[in-house]
Scaffold this motif. Structure first.
Motif, PDB file in Angstrom:
ATOM      1  N   SER A   1       0.836  -1.204   0.000  1.00 48.24           N
ATOM      2  CA  SER A   1       0.000   0.000   0.000  1.00 48.24           C
ATOM      3  C   SER A   1       0.869   1.252   0.000  1.00 48.24           C
ATOM      4  O   SER A   1       1.998   1.246   0.495  1.00 48.24           O
TER       5      SER A   1
ATOM      6  N   VAL B   1      -8.923   0.284 -10.938  1.00 42.94           N
ATOM      7  CA  VAL B   1      -8.534   0.521  -9.540  1.00 42.94           C
ATOM      8  C   VAL B   1      -9.706   0.413  -8.569  1.00 42.94           C
ATOM      9  O   VAL B   1      -9.508   0.517  -7.345  1.00 42.94           O
TER      10      VAL B   1
ATOM     11  N   ARG C   1      -9.710  -1.090  -4.898  1.00 41.62           N
ATOM     12  CA  ARG C   1      -8.342  -1.101  -4.365  1.00 41.62           C
ATOM     13  C   ARG C   1      -7.878   0.303  -3.944  1.00 41.62           C
ATOM     14  O   ARG C   1      -7.128   0.453  -2.992  1.00 41.62           O
TER      15      ARG C   1
ATOM     16  N   ASN D   1      -4.223   0.420  -2.205  1.00 42.17           N
ATOM     17  CA  ASN D   1      -4.023  -0.884  -1.578  1.00 42.17           C
ATOM     18  C   ASN D   1      -3.928  -1.970  -2.644  1.00 42.17           C
ATOM     19  O   ASN D   1      -4.325  -1.755  -3.795  1.00 42.17           O
ATOM     20  N   SER D   2      -3.434  -3.116  -2.232  1.00 48.17           N
ATOM     21  CA  SER D   2      -3.316  -4.266  -3.143  1.00 48.17           C
ATOM     22  C   SER D   2      -2.665  -3.855  -4.462  1.00 48.17           C
ATOM     23  O   SER D   2      -3.145  -4.180  -5.551  1.00 48.17           O
TER      24      SER D   2
ATOM     25  N   LYS E   1      -0.405  -3.490  -7.719  1.00 50.24           N
ATOM     26  CA  LYS E   1       0.047  -4.439  -8.723  1.00 50.24           C
ATOM     27  C   LYS E   1       1.168  -3.810  -9.556  1.00 50.24           C
ATOM     28  O   LYS E   1       1.239  -2.578  -9.659  1.00 50.24           O
TER      29      LYS E   1
ATOM     30  N   ASP F   1       0.327  -0.979 -11.783  1.00 47.41           N
ATOM     31  CA  ASP F   1       0.042   0.346 -11.217  1.00 47.41           C
ATOM     32  C   ASP F   1       1.264   1.261 -11.274  1.00 47.41           C
ATOM     33  O   ASP F   1       1.164   2.453 -10.947  1.00 47.41           O
TER      34      ASP F   1
END
Length: 123
Positions: A17, A63, A66, A83-84, A86, A89
């Motif tokens: 995060s 997104v 997340r 958050n979460s 990848k 991103d």
């Protein structure tokens, strides 16, 4: 004039995060929408999330669930909780604000951009 300053980017592992912040300063009367965009290498800049002065939000499909956008109106600041995360991103994240400011005897309204903050998601 108006300045937007982003902070909070960095390197994070997949699944991690980060929280981005963007503070607007200067001669400001009203800030309408505040948005986060991102641009990955070789790709066009895309809208990630936006929030109106009343708190209505919108998100890119990629997104949703997340990322969370929020704003603190008295502080003229917008946040992006990510958050979460990848690898996809990974990008430079830019803040954009639709601002009305005093000018001469009246006012002017235009969009302003921040300088961008790098977010890298990698092992």
């Amino acid at each position: 004039q108006v300045q937007l300053v982003e902070s909070g980017g960095g390197l994070v592992q997949p699944g991690g995060s980060l929280r981005l912040a963007c503070a607007a300063s200067g001669s400001i009367s009203i800030i309408y929408t505040m948005d986060w965009y991102r641009q990955a290498p070789g790709k066009q800049r895309e809208l990630v999330a936006g929030v109106t002065s009343g708190g209505t939000t919108n998100y890119a499909d990629s997104v949703k669930g997340r990322f969370t956008i929020s704003r603190d109106n008295p502080k003229n600041t917008v946040y992006l909780q990510m958050n979460s995360l990848k690898p996809e991103d990974t990008a430079v994240y830019y803040c954009n604000a639709d601002v009305q400011r005093p000018s001469g005897g009246g006012s002017v309204r235009r969009h302003y951009w921040g300088q961008g903050t790098q977010v890298t998601v990698s092992l």
